[in-house]
Motif scaffolding. Structure first.
Motif, PDB file in Angstrom:
ATOM      1  N   THR A 263      23.478 -15.876  15.068  1.00  0.00           N
ATOM      2  CA  THR A 263      23.887 -15.082  14.024  1.00  0.00           C
ATOM      3  C   THR A 263      23.505 -15.483  12.621  1.00  0.00           C
ATOM      4  O   THR A 263      23.866 -14.887  11.577  1.00  0.00           O
ATOM      5  N   GLY A 264      22.820 -16.669  12.607  1.00  0.00           N
ATOM      6  CA  GLY A 264      22.359 -17.315  11.346  1.00  0.00           C
ATOM      7  C   GLY A 264      23.409 -18.469  10.889  1.00  0.00           C
ATOM      8  O   GLY A 264      23.081 -19.108   9.824  1.00  0.00           O
ATOM      9  N   THR A 265      24.274 -18.611  11.589  1.00  0.00           N
ATOM     10  CA  THR A 265      25.213 -19.864  11.292  1.00  0.00           C
ATOM     11  C   THR A 265      24.741 -20.946  11.643  1.00  0.00           C
ATOM     12  O   THR A 265      24.143 -21.144  12.860  1.00  0.00           O
ATOM     13  N   GLU A 266      24.649 -21.862  10.742  1.00  0.00           N
ATOM     14  CA  GLU A 266      24.309 -23.364  11.079  1.00  0.00           C
ATOM     15  C   GLU A 266      25.136 -24.431  11.200  1.00  0.00           C
ATOM     16  O   GLU A 266      26.128 -24.354  10.526  1.00  0.00           O
ATOM     17  N   TYR A 267      24.856 -25.159  12.248  1.00  0.00           N
ATOM     18  CA  TYR A 267      25.859 -26.507  12.405  1.00  0.00           C
ATOM     19  C   TYR A 267      25.124 -27.581  11.844  1.00  0.00           C
ATOM     20  O   TYR A 267      24.055 -27.745  12.230  1.00  0.00           O
ATOM     21  N   ARG A 268      25.729 -28.432  11.188  1.00  0.00           N
ATOM     22  CA  ARG A 268      25.086 -29.655  10.582  1.00  0.00           C
ATOM     23  C   ARG A 268      26.011 -30.806  10.891  1.00  0.00           C
ATOM     24  O   ARG A 268      27.272 -30.824  10.412  1.00  0.00           O
ATOM     25  N   GLY A 269      25.592 -31.947  11.740  1.00  0.00           N
ATOM     26  CA  GLY A 269      26.621 -32.946  11.936  1.00  0.00           C
ATOM     27  C   GLY A 269      26.323 -33.725  13.273  1.00  0.00           C
ATOM     28  O   GLY A 269      25.144 -33.607  13.945  1.00  0.00           O
ATOM     29  N   GLU A 270      27.268 -34.290  13.983  1.00  0.00           N
ATOM     30  CA  GLU A 270      27.103 -35.076  15.143  1.00  0.00           C
ATOM     31  C   GLU A 270      27.102 -34.088  16.500  1.00  0.00           C
ATOM     32  O   GLU A 270      27.968 -33.192  16.381  1.00  0.00           O
ATOM     33  N   LEU A 271      26.342 -34.489  17.117  1.00  0.00           N
ATOM     34  CA  LEU A 271      26.568 -34.002  18.571  1.00  0.00           C
ATOM     35  C   LEU A 271      26.468 -34.807  19.710  1.00  0.00           C
ATOM     36  O   LEU A 271      25.839 -36.074  19.611  1.00  0.00           O
ATOM     37  N   LYS A 272      26.980 -34.529  20.627  1.00  0.00           N
ATOM     38  CA  LYS A 272      27.176 -35.384  21.805  1.00  0.00           C
ATOM     39  C   LYS A 272      27.108 -34.547  23.240  1.00  0.00           C
ATOM     40  O   LYS A 272      27.709 -33.696  23.520  1.00  0.00           O
ATOM     41  N   ASP A 273      26.172 -34.991  24.032  1.00  0.00           N
ATOM     42  CA  ASP A 273      26.258 -34.295  25.480  1.00  0.00           C
ATOM     43  C   ASP A 273      25.839 -32.712  25.200  1.00  0.00           C
ATOM     44  O   ASP A 273      26.524 -31.791  25.889  1.00  0.00           O
ATOM     45  N   GLY A 274      25.239 -32.363  24.125  1.00  0.00           N
ATOM     46  CA  GLY A 274      24.839 -30.909  23.671  1.00  0.00           C
ATOM     47  C   GLY A 274      25.838 -30.219  23.108  1.00  0.00           C
ATOM     48  O   GLY A 274      25.906 -28.937  23.006  1.00  0.00           O
ATOM     49  N   MET A 275      27.071 -30.727  22.855  1.00  0.00           N
ATOM     50  CA  MET A 275      28.211 -30.266  22.176  1.00  0.00           C
ATOM     51  C   MET A 275      28.530 -30.747  20.564  1.00  0.00           C
ATOM     52  O   MET A 275      28.150 -31.871  20.517  1.00  0.00           O
ATOM     53  N   PHE A 276      29.142 -30.043  19.630  1.00  0.00           N
ATOM     54  CA  PHE A 276      29.544 -30.616  18.484  1.00  0.00           C
ATOM     55  C   PHE A 276      30.633 -31.803  18.775  1.00  0.00           C
ATOM     56  O   PHE A 276      31.388 -31.424  19.656  1.00  0.00           O
ATOM     57  N   ASP A 277      30.474 -32.713  18.304  1.00  0.00           N
ATOM     58  CA  ASP A 277      31.322 -33.886  18.467  1.00  0.00           C
ATOM     59  C   ASP A 277      31.188 -34.791  17.501  1.00  0.00           C
ATOM     60  O   ASP A 277      30.227 -35.628  17.187  1.00  0.00           O
ATOM     61  N   GLY A 278      32.234 -35.138  16.669  1.00  0.00           N
ATOM     62  CA  GLY A 278      32.310 -36.211  15.649  1.00  0.00           C
ATOM     63  C   GLY A 278      32.546 -35.010  14.216  1.00  0.00           C
ATOM     64  O   GLY A 278      32.924 -33.896  14.151  1.00  0.00           O
ATOM     65  N   GLU A 279      32.067 -35.634  13.277  1.00  0.00           N
ATOM     66  CA  GLU A 279      32.046 -34.749  11.839  1.00  0.00           C
ATOM     67  C   GLU A 279      31.047 -33.937  11.794  1.00  0.00           C
ATOM     68  O   GLU A 279      29.782 -34.399  12.159  1.00  0.00           O
ATOM     69  N   GLY A 280      31.275 -32.746  11.355  1.00  0.00           N
ATOM     70  CA  GLY A 280      30.085 -31.751  11.402  1.00  0.00           C
ATOM     71  C   GLY A 280      30.813 -30.587  10.643  1.00  0.00           C
ATOM     72  O   GLY A 280      31.770 -30.393  10.296  1.00  0.00           O
ATOM     73  N   GLU A 281      29.940 -29.757  10.237  1.00  0.00           N
ATOM     74  CA  GLU A 281      30.224 -28.433   9.410  1.00  0.00           C
ATOM     75  C   GLU A 281      29.299 -27.273   9.677  1.00  0.00           C
ATOM     76  O   GLU A 281      28.130 -27.354  10.342  1.00  0.00           O
ATOM     77  N   LEU A 282      29.944 -26.198  10.069  1.00  0.00           N
ATOM     78  CA  LEU A 282      29.258 -24.765  10.209  1.00  0.00           C
ATOM     79  C   LEU A 282      29.134 -24.208   8.584  1.00  0.00           C
ATOM     80  O   LEU A 282      30.009 -24.174   7.905  1.00  0.00           O
ATOM     81  N   LEU A 283      27.860 -23.759   8.597  1.00  0.00           N
ATOM     82  CA  LEU A 283      27.526 -23.100   7.210  1.00  0.00           C
ATOM     83  C   LEU A 283      27.210 -21.426   7.641  1.00  0.00           C
ATOM     84  O   LEU A 283      26.140 -21.308   8.409  1.00  0.00           O
ATOM     85  N   PHE A 284      28.006 -20.815   7.081  1.00  0.00           N
ATOM     86  CA  PHE A 284      27.794 -19.314   7.474  1.00  0.00           C
ATOM     87  C   PHE A 284      26.906 -18.573   6.446  1.00  0.00           C
ATOM     88  O   PHE A 284      26.814 -18.991   5.253  1.00  0.00           O
ATOM     89  N   PRO A 285      26.096 -17.759   6.811  1.00  0.00           N
ATOM     90  CA  PRO A 285      25.092 -16.806   6.170  1.00  0.00           C
ATOM     91  C   PRO A 285      25.844 -16.281   4.946  1.00  0.00           C
ATOM     92  O   PRO A 285      25.299 -15.980   3.684  1.00  0.00           O
TER      93      PRO A 285
END
Length: 157
Positions: free
Chosen positions: A12-34
């Motif tokens: 969809t163009g939404t971007e996640y930036r942050g920590e990843l663990k075992d292929g999932m968002f895990d820890g601090e992170g943010e979603l940036l929407f179009p």
């Protein structure tokens, strides 16, 4: 699988930036929407445990004591920040001037909707999704529509 700090862009163009663990968002992170909005959160196994959404114009969403556009104050956020326009000049959306909607289409908040094709495209005219029956009805009943010709004022006798 993805591990550590990184970024991931969804279809969809939404971007996640942050920590990843075992292929999932895990820890601090943010979603940036179009549309310019962002959701900063602390994630656990792909699920946000606490977070804050900020709209593109800087308005921060609060889930408690949220007074924006409630029954008592119907101003847009830009009107709250910049003041109301003079009498007789209406502000139709938070974005002023509002986006130009393609003829026959609706502005559904995250893009334009064509009721003939039932396709929603983003504001850069890139495909987002097909609308189901419920979304079609909601858009047609509640969203701003572009008309084929401007409305003309009829003089009263």
């Amino acid at each position: 699988r993805m591990e550590g700090l990184g970024s991931y862009t969804l279809p969809t163009g939404t971007e996640y930036r942050g920590e990843l663990k075992d292929g999932m968002f895990d820890g601090e992170g943010e979603l940036l929407f179009p549309n310019g909005g962002r959701y900063r959160a602390v994630w656990h196994r792909g699920v946000p445990t606490q977070g804050k959404y900020t709209f593109a114009d800087g308005l921060e969403y609060k889930d408690k004591k949220w007074h924006y556009c409630d029954g008592y104050d119907r101003r847009f956020y830009t009107e709250i920040c910049s003041g109301l326009k003079p009498a007789g000049i209406s502000q139709l959306t938070n974005l002023d001037p509002p986006r130009k909607i393609p003829v026959g289409c609706y502005d559904c908040g995250d893009g334009f909707y064509n009721p003939e094709t039932r396709v929603i495209v983003d504001y850069r005219h890139r495909f987002l999704r097909n609308a189901d029956d419920d979304e079609h009805e909601w858009i047609v009943q509640t969203c701003r529509k572009a008309w084929g010709k401007p409305a003309e004022h009829e003089a009263k006798p």
